[in-house]
Write a protein that holds these residues in place. Structure first.
Motif, PDB file in Angstrom:
ATOM      1  N   LEU A  19      -7.660   6.078  -4.355  1.00 53.91           N
ATOM      2  CA  LEU A  19      -6.334   6.361  -3.793  1.00 53.91           C
ATOM      3  C   LEU A  19      -5.261   6.338  -4.876  1.00 53.91           C
ATOM      4  CD1 LEU A  19      -6.413   4.405  -0.412  1.00 53.91           C
ATOM      5  CD2 LEU A  19      -6.729   6.842  -0.802  1.00 53.91           C
ATOM      6  N   ALA A  20      -5.180   5.263  -5.634  1.00 51.24           N
ATOM      7  CA  ALA A  20      -4.275   5.139  -6.784  1.00 51.24           C
ATOM      8  C   ALA A  20      -2.923   5.798  -6.549  1.00 51.24           C
ATOM      9  CB  ALA A  20      -4.942   5.746  -8.021  1.00 51.24           C
ATOM     10  N   PRO A  21      -2.077   5.284  -5.637  1.00 53.21           N
ATOM     11  CA  PRO A  21      -0.795   5.929  -5.363  1.00 53.21           C
ATOM     12  C   PRO A  21       0.172   5.819  -6.532  1.00 53.21           C
ATOM     13  CG  PRO A  21      -0.937   3.820  -4.226  1.00 53.21           C
ATOM     14  CD  PRO A  21      -2.286   4.070  -4.835  1.00 53.21           C
ATOM     15  N   ARG A  77      -5.719  -6.158   1.990  1.00 55.06           N
ATOM     16  CA  ARG A  77      -6.140  -4.895   1.368  1.00 55.06           C
ATOM     17  C   ARG A  77      -4.966  -3.930   1.232  1.00 55.06           C
ATOM     18  NH1 ARG A  77     -11.404  -5.970   4.273  1.00 55.06           N
ATOM     19  NH2 ARG A  77     -10.464  -5.216   6.199  1.00 55.06           N
ATOM     20  N   LEU A  78      -4.102  -3.884   2.249  1.00 52.27           N
ATOM     21  CA  LEU A  78      -2.931  -3.013   2.163  1.00 52.27           C
ATOM     22  C   LEU A  78      -1.958  -3.517   1.098  1.00 52.27           C
ATOM     23  CD1 LEU A  78      -1.499  -0.544   3.223  1.00 52.27           C
ATOM     24  CD2 LEU A  78      -0.578  -1.905   5.113  1.00 52.27           C
ATOM     25  N   ALA A  96       0.201  -2.906  -4.471  1.00 44.94           N
ATOM     26  CA  ALA A  96       0.346  -3.499  -5.805  1.00 44.94           C
ATOM     27  C   ALA A  96      -0.231  -2.611  -6.897  1.00 44.94           C
ATOM     28  CB  ALA A  96      -0.324  -4.864  -5.837  1.00 44.94           C
ATOM     29  N   SER A  97      -1.111  -1.686  -6.534  1.00 46.11           N
ATOM     30  CA  SER A  97      -1.733  -0.819  -7.538  1.00 46.11           C
ATOM     31  C   SER A  97      -0.862   0.367  -7.928  1.00 46.11           C
ATOM     32  CB  SER A  97      -3.079  -0.304  -7.005  1.00 46.11           C
ATOM     33  OG  SER A  97      -2.882   0.648  -5.958  1.00 46.11           O
ATOM     34  N   ASP A 129       7.114 -11.408  -2.059  1.00 49.22           N
ATOM     35  CA  ASP A 129       6.339 -10.511  -2.912  1.00 49.22           C
ATOM     36  C   ASP A 129       5.052 -11.220  -3.324  1.00 49.22           C
ATOM     37  OD1 ASP A 129       5.443  -8.560  -4.628  1.00 49.22           O
ATOM     38  OD2 ASP A 129       6.954  -8.913  -6.175  1.00 49.22           O
ATOM     39  N   PRO A 130       4.095 -11.386  -2.385  1.00 43.72           N
ATOM     40  CA  PRO A 130       2.906 -12.198  -2.661  1.00 43.72           C
ATOM     41  C   PRO A 130       2.037 -11.663  -3.790  1.00 43.72           C
ATOM     42  CG  PRO A 130       2.680 -11.016  -0.579  1.00 43.72           C
ATOM     43  CD  PRO A 130       4.089 -10.856  -1.006  1.00 43.72           C
ATOM     44  N   MET A 131       2.073 -10.343  -4.046  1.00 41.74           N
ATOM     45  CA  MET A 131       1.255  -9.771  -5.114  1.00 41.74           C
ATOM     46  C   MET A 131       2.039  -9.602  -6.420  1.00 41.74           C
ATOM     47  SD  MET A 131      -1.544  -9.457  -3.411  1.00 41.74           S
ATOM     48  CE  MET A 131      -2.630  -8.446  -4.400  1.00 41.74           C
ATOM     49  N   HIS A 132       3.330  -9.996  -6.415  1.00 41.40           N
ATOM     50  CA  HIS A 132       4.190  -9.859  -7.600  1.00 41.40           C
ATOM     51  C   HIS A 132       4.157  -8.422  -8.121  1.00 41.40           C
ATOM     52  CE1 HIS A 132       4.547 -14.214  -7.603  1.00 41.40           C
ATOM     53  NE2 HIS A 132       3.233 -14.304  -7.564  1.00 41.40           N
ATOM     54  N   SER A 133       4.334  -7.477  -7.218  1.00 42.94           N
ATOM     55  CA  SER A 133       4.185  -6.067  -7.570  1.00 42.94           C
ATOM     56  C   SER A 133       5.426  -5.225  -7.303  1.00 42.94           C
ATOM     57  CB  SER A 133       3.013  -5.471  -6.785  1.00 42.94           C
ATOM     58  OG  SER A 133       3.272  -5.535  -5.381  1.00 42.94           O
TER      59      SER A 133
END
Length: 396
Positions: A99-101, A115-116, A121-122, A137-141
């Protein structure tokens, strides 16, 4: 060095929006090709309509968290590119990398599914639009955070985009993948007679999403298993209320009762696990004293069934009783003591009959479903395998 996250000044309303942080966002959109809208917790139908309208204009798929209310035609636009089963699709690990948005535009608050969150975060740019200043911001993204009225901001984005054309988005194929996965789930469950937690949640959501059965109905979900079953496996769902936080197991029945009392006569269904129900057992005394249309559906898997899906389950010497907290309790006698109507459902037909009957009443009732945690894990693995097959057919 520059800060990782760019913060705009709080935007108070429509008059200030156009000259606010919109220009920077539009610049991010131009040139991006693989983009998605992530719908977090949305509080009003106006927010839901604004998200759906902007996603249609952008040509970006909407990945709706269960708290968004965007899994029901009554709360969205019929042509909006919604991907309701995104969490289950993301269970196929190879798909996550494909997917790599480029850009993720997140509207609304906390996301249930890890997962979402990981997908967001990616992205090269993770933009969050929220009406409050809580910096969750739990994923620090998060790379860009815009604080302001969501409807005004989204309308301003829509206006600023004008007639400009954006490149075709290959991630729109997720919409057809979600539809194909829903049909595959229906076929799989039709070939099974097991009264599972998963089937129970899907039946409730389907019933409450029907215009005739759900026009005056709301759903409150407990945490742990119930909210994840609904988020992962229910393509159609009404607006879902829930408590999210560190103490998510406490006070669930009391909260659902308050939601019912505040909902102007709307019928409320609470889906709750056995441990959460035991933690708030005293609330049944208060429930029995009310003439409110609240149906409690207790999913009893004799402990913390969700932990069977976590890596700790392989450590058998400590897993039980320290993590799964097993118990032998059922809820019939306590309901009898409080004078609450109670049904113990053992079959799909029995549950459907009890639930449909409860929906016709204007007073509280309790339905208990005993479903084995091991059986649910097996079913979840089977559906994840189906999702992997659907994901493998995607052209991204």
């Amino acid at each position: 060095a520059r800060p990782f996250t760019s913060y705009s000044r709080p935007i108070p309303g429509p008059a200030a929006v156009i000259d606010g942080g919109i220009t920077q966002l539009v610049a991010l959109f131009s040139g991006a090709r693989r983009d998605v809208v992530v719908a977090g917790a949305l509080r009003t139908d106006a927010e839901r309509l604004a998200v759906a309208a902007l996603s249609s204009r952008l040509g970006w798929p909407v990945l709706p968290d269960i708290g968004s209310g965007l899994r029901n035609d009554r709360h969205t636009l019929h042509d909006a590119p919604i991907v309701p089963l995104i969490d289950l699709l993301l269970a196929a690990r190879p798909l996550v990398g494909l997917l790599a948005p480029d850009v993720v535009l997140q509207v609304g608050g906390r996301i249930v599914g890890k997962r979402l969150l990981s997908l967001a975060a990616s992205a090269r740019a993770h933009i969050v639009i929220e009406p409050h200043g809580e910096r969750c911001d739990p994923m620090h993204s998060v790379t860009h955070r815009v604080q302001g009225a969501a409807v005004a901001l989204l309308c301003a984005l829509h206006t600023r985009l004008g007639q400009s054309r954006l490149p075709p988005n290959p991630l729109l194929s997720l919409c057809s993948a979600s539809r194909a996965l829903e049909k595959a789930i229906e076929r799989d469950l039709a070939n099974d007679t097991l009264l599972s937690e998963l089937w129970t949640c899907r039946y409730i959501c389907e019933t409450l999403s029907k215009p005739t059965g759900g026009a005056q109905s709301i759903l409150f979900s407990s945490n742990s298993g119930p909210i994840r079953h609904i988020d992962t496996y229910c393509a159609r769902a009404p607006v879902v209320h829930c408590n999210r936080g560190a103490s998510g197991i406490d006070g669930i029945i009391h909260t659902a009762l308050g939601v019912t009392a505040a909902s102007a006569g709307a019928r409320c269904t609470l889906v709750i696990g056995d441990l959460a129900a035991l933690h708030d057992l005293s609330a049944l005394a208060l429930v029995s004293q009310q003439e409110l249309p609240l149906t409690l559906v207790v999913l009893n898997n004799a402990g913390g069934g969700i932990f069977r899906s976590l890596p700790v389950a392989q450590y058998t010497e400590v897993f039980s009783p320290y993590f799964d907290t097993p118990h032998p309790h059922r809820f019939g006698l306590v309901c009898e003591g409080f004078g609450l109507p109670y049904t113990f459902a053992t079959t799909r037909e029995g549950f459907a009959a009890a639930y449909d009957a409860a929906q016709a009443q204007k007073t509280p009732s309790v339905i208990e479903v005993c479903a084995g945690a091991a059986e649910h894990i097996g079913l979840a693995k089977r559906l994840s395998a189906i999702a992997a097959e659907v994901g493998a057919a995607l052209a991204l």
